[in-house]
Design an enzyme around this catalytic site. Structure first.
Site, short mmCIF file in Angstrom:
data_model
loop_
_atom_site.label_atom_id
_atom_site.label_comp_id
_atom_site.label_asym_id
_atom_site.label_seq_id
_atom_site.Cartn_x
_atom_site.Cartn_y
_atom_site.Cartn_z
N TRP A 306 0.86 -1.19 0.00
CA TRP A 306 0.00 0.00 0.00
C TRP A 306 0.89 1.23 0.00
O TRP A 306 1.84 1.34 0.78
CB TRP A 306 -0.89 -0.04 1.23
CG TRP A 306 -1.81 1.13 1.40
CD1 TRP A 306 -2.62 1.69 0.46
CD2 TRP A 306 -2.04 1.87 2.61
NE1 TRP A 306 -3.32 2.74 1.00
CE2 TRP A 306 -2.99 2.87 2.31
CE3 TRP A 306 -1.52 1.79 3.90
CZ2 TRP A 306 -3.44 3.78 3.26
CZ3 TRP A 306 -1.97 2.68 4.85
CH2 TRP A 306 -2.92 3.66 4.53
N ASP A 387 -1.01 -5.50 9.24
CA ASP A 387 -1.98 -4.48 8.83
C ASP A 387 -3.23 -5.23 8.39
O ASP A 387 -3.22 -5.93 7.38
CB ASP A 387 -1.41 -3.63 7.69
CG ASP A 387 -2.34 -2.49 7.28
OD1 ASP A 387 -3.44 -2.37 7.86
OD2 ASP A 387 -1.97 -1.72 6.38
N LYS A 423 -13.49 -0.57 5.39
CA LYS A 423 -14.00 -1.45 4.34
C LYS A 423 -15.11 -2.37 4.86
O LYS A 423 -16.20 -2.42 4.28
CB LYS A 423 -12.86 -2.30 3.77
CG LYS A 423 -11.65 -1.51 3.30
CD LYS A 423 -11.98 -0.53 2.20
CE LYS A 423 -10.73 0.07 1.57
NZ LYS A 423 -9.91 0.87 2.51
#
Length: 578
Positions: A306, A387, A423
């Site tokens: 990311w 993460d 999300k």
């Protein structure tokens, strides 16, 4: 206002231009880059400012000078945005000395000393500073003028210039203290959305930002979120500050969701949990902990990862390097390279791992590979740092998507885990997440939590309450929790259907024999297409498909109806653009 209608026969005007950083050495009598019809031009550099001397050897009307200055936008003190001269002062022996002052307001290496200013002149100065550069300036006398280079180093910049007349004029410029700040590049992900909005093509697709969309490509607010908010409204809860560590009910349920309510680390109170500003803020808080209590320790980040990961550790001044992850030949996991790089890392490094649905590749290790990764990390005495941004959203199962984290915790390893609810609950704008630190004992966890709070206090003081209450209500209520799991399965299922339809369309349309099966092997909302930057540019410029330049597309922003169109764009870009 003041200063007569004409100057002559000889004077000098000092112009200050350009806020670019210049070399400390002074370059004298450089070939002028600007042309003045009524003066010889000398350029030089001093500190942060480029200086220009106009040596005027003819009688010239001040209006002519003013008009020329206005048209010459190279000169910094000429107004481009409507800003006037900072100041203009006159002095001479004919004026009684009243005020002696030093002009030291500009951040460069020279100073201009201002003296002998009458009260009338001072009023005129104030008037001039609020006037446009082209304003008419007049007085009853015709004056001979020169630029006085003051007592600083400017006079040494132009040693061959001459002084004439009895009156001296000093012009200073409103140079911002922030002139040295350059324009930052646009965010590579958020900038995609801005470009998408400006496109009027009816077939355009925004596959850049990882945000869930319905089949109609509209944002989706979960029904369970609406119910939780209605419940909050009915309770009439206040908006008082939260403690530094966040909402206690949220911290409890989020740790249990991650490690399992009956997990050993939960029962033994070995987890320090602090509510953070979604995943980004939680990662940043953890980075601050590493920087303060593990000085010099390196973080290993997957290649690719990311985009914000590197920014976070750079900002926290934590050194990082990359480990191999993506194999462009197979469009899959370079597992051997990953293991080799983790083994080669200095002992005690932090290994940043994606708990599920790796961003940007969508390629996750198998359960057997996770076991091997854990073995190597334990052997090297590294610290795993997860993460977890897609728990429940990747596979549709909260437990399956947390299996990698639980594997490490069950081995008795100390680890860090950053969580996000952007999300899986669609709480993008609520900025709700957490940082969890699994420690060897409850006492250690308590001390770690105290230091996380200490780091959070000067950063943001305490976290927001609205999103925390939503999560606490949804996860803490059995009925709402079950409804949430059903909605997650629905969202994950839609993405799986889109993934399958895209694969089917590519296979049916592409007669080259290329194997597109990697699309089905990836998981989560993203697919790493393997397209190069130039091919990705073609996707945007020709097909109006907006995506990141590394070839990542967000399947959450794709509908079944547009899968064939996207397949055409990918096939064209892959085969026809080098």
């Amino acid at each position: 206002m003041f200063v007569g209608p004409s100057f002559g026969p000889c004077f000098e005007l000092l112009c200050l231009s350009s806020a670019e950083k210049c070399h400390s050495s002074v370059n004298q009598h450089i070939q002028p880059e600007i042309i003045c019809p009524f003066a010889r031009v000398y350029n030089g550099e001093c500190g942060l400012i480029r200086t220009t001397i106009l040596h005027i050897e003819q009688t010239v009307d001040l209006k002519q000078v003013s008009l020329w200055l206005k048209s010459t936008r190279d000169l910094r003190f000429v107004s481009i945005a409507g800003l006037p001269f900072l100041s203009l002062f006159l002095h001479g022996p004919a004026i009684d000395p009243i005020v002696l002052r030093k002009f030291n307001e500009l951040d460069f290496q020279f100073r201009s000393q201002i003296d002998l200013i009458t009260s009338d002149m001072a009023l005129a100065v104030l008037s001039l500073t609020s006037a446009a550069p082209s304003a008419s300036i007049s007085t009853n006398d015709t004056l001979k003028a020169k630029v006085k280079l003051g007592s600083g180093s400017l006079s040494s910049c132009f040693p061959n210039t001459k002084s004439f007349g009895r009156i001296s004029m000093t012009v200073a410029v409103n140079v911002s203290r922030f002139e040295g700040i350059t324009m930052a590049p646009p965010d590579p992900i958020l900038g995609v959305s801005e470009a998408f909005k400006a496109d009027n093509d009816e077939m355009k697709l925004n596959l850049g930002v990882g945000a869930y969309r319905t089949e109609e490509l509209q944002p989706y607010v979960l029904n369970v979120v609406k119910k939780a908010e209605k419940l909050m409204l009915e309770k009439g809860e206040n908006k008082e500050y939260l403690p530094i560590e966040g909402l206690a009910a949220f911290n409890k349920v989020t740790a249990e969701l991650l490690f399992g309510a009956d997990g050993p680390v939960i029962k033994q109170q070995k987890v320090a949990t602090v509510q953070g500003l979604s995943g980004t803020g939680s990662l940043r808080l953890a980075a601050a902990l590493i920087e303060r209590y593990f000085p010099g320790a390196k973080v290993l980040i997957s290649s690719p990862s990311w985009g914000n990961h590197k920014n976070i550790f750079n900002d926290a001044r934590v050194p990082w390097s990359e480990y191999q992850y993506y194999d462009p030949k197979t469009v899959g996991l370079d597992f051997e390279g990953m293991i080799a790089d983790i083994k080669a890392a200095p002992e005690g490094s932090f290994i940043l791992l994606h708990g599920c649905a790796h961003n940007p590749t969508g390629i996750d290790p198998t359960p057997e590979q996770w076991e091997k990764i854990a073995d190597v990390i334990q052997e090297k005495n590294h610290i795993p740092f997860f993460d977890v941004a897609y728990q429940g959203f990747a596979s549709g199962s909260l437990d399956a998507d947390a299996s990698s984290v639980r594997l490490f915790a069950e081995r008795g390893m100390e680890l860090l885990v950053a969580q996000s609810y952007s999300k899986n609950l669609g709480l993008y704008a609520e900025r709700i997440g957490a940082i969890n630190v699994v420690c060897s004992s409850a006492d250690t966890a308590a001390r770690v939590k105290s230091q996380l709070k200490r780091l959070a206090r000067p950063m943001y003081s305490n976290p927001p309450i609205h999103g925390a209450r939503i999560v606490a209500n949804v996860v803490g209520d059995p009925t709402l929790f079950n409804e949430w799991k059903e909605e997650m399965e629905m969202m994950a299922g839609r993405i799986k259907n889109v993934r399958q339809k895209l694969y089917d369309s590519l296979t049916a349309k592409d007669n080259s024999g290329k194997d597109w099966s990697f699309i089905l092997e990836q998981i989560g909302m993203f697919s790493f297409t393997g397209l190069s930057k130039s091919q990705s540019d073609n996707m945007t410029n020709k097909w109006h498909v907006y995506m990141t330049k590394d070839g990542r597309i967000s399947l959450a922003g794709l509908s079944l109806a547009k899968c064939e169109y996207l397949a055409d764009a990918i096939i064209d870009s892959y085969h026809n653009v080098s």
